[in-house]
Design a protein around this motif. Structure first.
Motif, short mmCIF file in Angstrom:
data_model
loop_
_atom_site.label_atom_id
_atom_site.label_comp_id
_atom_site.label_asym_id
_atom_site.label_seq_id
_atom_site.Cartn_x
_atom_site.Cartn_y
_atom_site.Cartn_z
N LEU A 194 0.84 -1.20 0.00
CA LEU A 194 0.00 0.00 0.00
C LEU A 194 0.88 1.25 0.00
N GLY A 195 2.00 1.17 0.74
CA GLY A 195 2.90 2.31 0.81
C GLY A 195 3.58 2.65 -0.49
N THR A 196 3.66 1.68 -1.42
CA THR A 196 4.24 1.98 -2.73
C THR A 196 3.26 2.74 -3.62
N ARG A 197 1.99 2.74 -3.25
CA ARG A 197 0.96 3.38 -4.07
C ARG A 197 0.41 4.66 -3.44
N LEU B 211 -3.00 12.18 14.42
CA LEU B 211 -3.77 13.35 14.01
C LEU B 211 -4.78 12.97 12.93
N TYR B 212 -5.85 13.75 12.86
CA TYR B 212 -6.86 13.50 11.83
C TYR B 212 -6.21 13.71 10.46
N PRO B 213 -6.37 12.75 9.52
CA PRO B 213 -5.63 12.82 8.26
C PRO B 213 -6.18 13.87 7.30
N ARG B 214 -5.28 14.37 6.47
CA ARG B 214 -5.67 15.31 5.43
C ARG B 214 -6.38 14.58 4.29
N TRP B 215 -7.22 15.32 3.58
CA TRP B 215 -7.99 14.72 2.50
C TRP B 215 -7.12 14.17 1.39
N SER B 216 -6.00 14.82 1.10
CA SER B 216 -5.16 14.37 0.00
C SER B 216 -4.71 12.92 0.21
N ILE B 217 -4.41 12.55 1.47
CA ILE B 217 -3.99 11.18 1.76
C ILE B 217 -5.19 10.23 1.72
N VAL B 218 -6.30 10.65 2.32
CA VAL B 218 -7.50 9.82 2.33
C VAL B 218 -7.97 9.58 0.89
N HIS B 219 -7.91 10.64 0.07
CA HIS B 219 -8.30 10.53 -1.33
C HIS B 219 -7.43 9.51 -2.06
N SER B 220 -6.11 9.58 -1.88
CA SER B 220 -5.21 8.64 -2.54
C SER B 220 -5.46 7.21 -2.09
N LEU B 221 -5.65 7.03 -0.79
CA LEU B 221 -5.90 5.69 -0.27
C LEU B 221 -7.24 5.16 -0.75
N GLY B 222 -8.23 6.03 -0.82
CA GLY B 222 -9.54 5.62 -1.31
C GLY B 222 -9.49 5.19 -2.77
N GLN B 223 -8.68 5.87 -3.57
CA GLN B 223 -8.54 5.49 -4.97
C GLN B 223 -7.90 4.12 -5.11
N VAL B 224 -6.85 3.85 -4.34
CA VAL B 224 -6.18 2.56 -4.40
C VAL B 224 -7.14 1.44 -3.99
N LEU B 225 -7.98 1.71 -2.99
CA LEU B 225 -8.88 0.69 -2.47
C LEU B 225 -10.24 0.69 -3.19
N ASP B 226 -10.37 1.54 -4.20
CA ASP B 226 -11.57 1.58 -5.04
C ASP B 226 -12.83 1.93 -4.24
N LEU B 227 -12.71 2.97 -3.41
CA LEU B 227 -13.86 3.49 -2.68
C LEU B 227 -14.46 4.66 -3.45
N PRO B 228 -15.78 4.79 -3.50
CA PRO B 228 -16.38 5.94 -4.19
C PRO B 228 -15.97 7.24 -3.51
N GLN B 229 -15.50 8.17 -4.32
CA GLN B 229 -14.85 9.36 -3.75
C GLN B 229 -15.83 10.40 -3.21
N TRP B 230 -16.98 10.54 -3.84
CA TRP B 230 -17.90 11.60 -3.40
C TRP B 230 -18.37 11.38 -1.96
#
Length: 300
Positions: free
Chosen positions: A55-58, A75-94
């Motif tokens: 996961l860390g390579t992506r 700390l509560y994570p920033r959206w940029s990281i959550v967004h990237s992780l969500g894309q890798v895991l194929d979660l709907p972004q909206w």
């Protein structure tokens, strides 16, 4: 001379066989709005077969920080990281972004922090699965009625919207559960109760007392005061019922739904609804209308 065949495709690695350190549980103190997007994300990771190293390579985040994020630690994570992780895991972004924003507000993040941490905002809204949309149309009004029993209009709308966003993120899990309606009701209940005032661990229903039919029909001020006191006593007793009985009584008596409708909404059998109602009514009668001393000492 024979042509070599393609090498066999190795079987997918199950999450149980994932090498490396096992992902720990969500830490204590993580709020329900944070968990609304974190739990589906953890579920996707655990079934993906990926390791934290892979996961860390992506995702541009160290393995230790990924572990923290997936446990709700730090700390509560920033959206940029959550967004990237969500894309890798194929979660709907909206819905992921909307739930992330709601949890950020609940974590007391400032509007500027939320805006500046976006990184890769979701610019277009994609639609949910068709069956999710159909389910929403079917139950949305009833969900709002339930939420309004505990919350004011603004919080009610937020809780219901969060419910359907959380369901969108975990829709595959909902469909594969033993009953989608029951799965969805638990998501609604979590979203509503996380915003409801509690006293001694039980939800407060008192805001709804001023919207009862009995009160709206009263004219006399003295009658109104008496009805308020009576209703408050009844609502206190209802709030102390076990969760399943509480939900049945709220839907059956405060909102006038028939048992069949309640059964469908909760994803519970009709027999279960009637049993919960019976036990709840017996308890409420014993609390609100206890036998008098004369009645208790009556001799044949």
């Amino acid at each position: 001379m024979t042509t070599p065949s393609d090498p066999p495709v190795p079987p997918a690695r199950s999450s149980a066989a994932r090498p490396g350190r096992k992902l720990g549980p969500v830490v204590d103190g993580v709020g329900s709005t944070h968990r609304a997007w974190l739990d589906p994300m953890r579920g996707k990771y655990l079934t993906s077969g990926l390791t934290l190293n892979e996961l860390g390579t992506r995702v541009p985040l160290a393995k230790s920080k990924l572990s923290e994020l997936l446990r709700g630690a730090g700390l509560y994570p920033r959206w940029s990281i959550v967004h990237s992780l969500g894309q890798v895991l194929d979660l709907p972004q909206w819905p992921l972004q909307r739930l992330w924003q709601q949890a950020a507000r609940d974590a007391h993040k400032t509007p500027d922090w939320i805006k500046n941490s976006n990184g890769k905002p979701v610019l277009t809204r994609s639609g949910p699965p068709l069956d999710h949309g159909a389910f929403r149309e079917l139950v949305a009004d009833d969900y709002a009625l339930y939420a309004q029993t505990f919350l004011d209009d603004q919080l009610r709308d937020t809780a219901v919207a969060d419910t359907f966003d959380a369901l969108w993120l975990s829709w595959d899990d909902a469909l594969s559960s033993h009953d989608t309606r029951h799965f969805a009701w638990q998501v609604l209940r979590t979203c509503v109760m996380s915003r409801t005032l509690h006293l001694d661990g039980r939800p407060e229903l008192s805001p709804a007392v001023f919207d009862t039919v009995a009160l709206r029909d009263l004219v006399s001020e003295s009658d109104r005061v008496g009805q308020v006191e009576e209703s408050l006593n009844a609502f206190r007793a209802i709030s102390r019922l076990p969760d399943h009985q509480l939900d049945v009584i709220v839907l059956r008596y405060l909102h006038g739904m028939d048992a069949e409708r309640v059964s469908s909404l909760l994803g519970a059998s009709l027999a279960t609804v009637r049993s919960e109602e019976r036990y709840a009514v017996q308890h409420l009668d014993s609390v609100l209308c206890p036998p008098t001393e004369t009645e208790g000492n009556t001799t044949p």
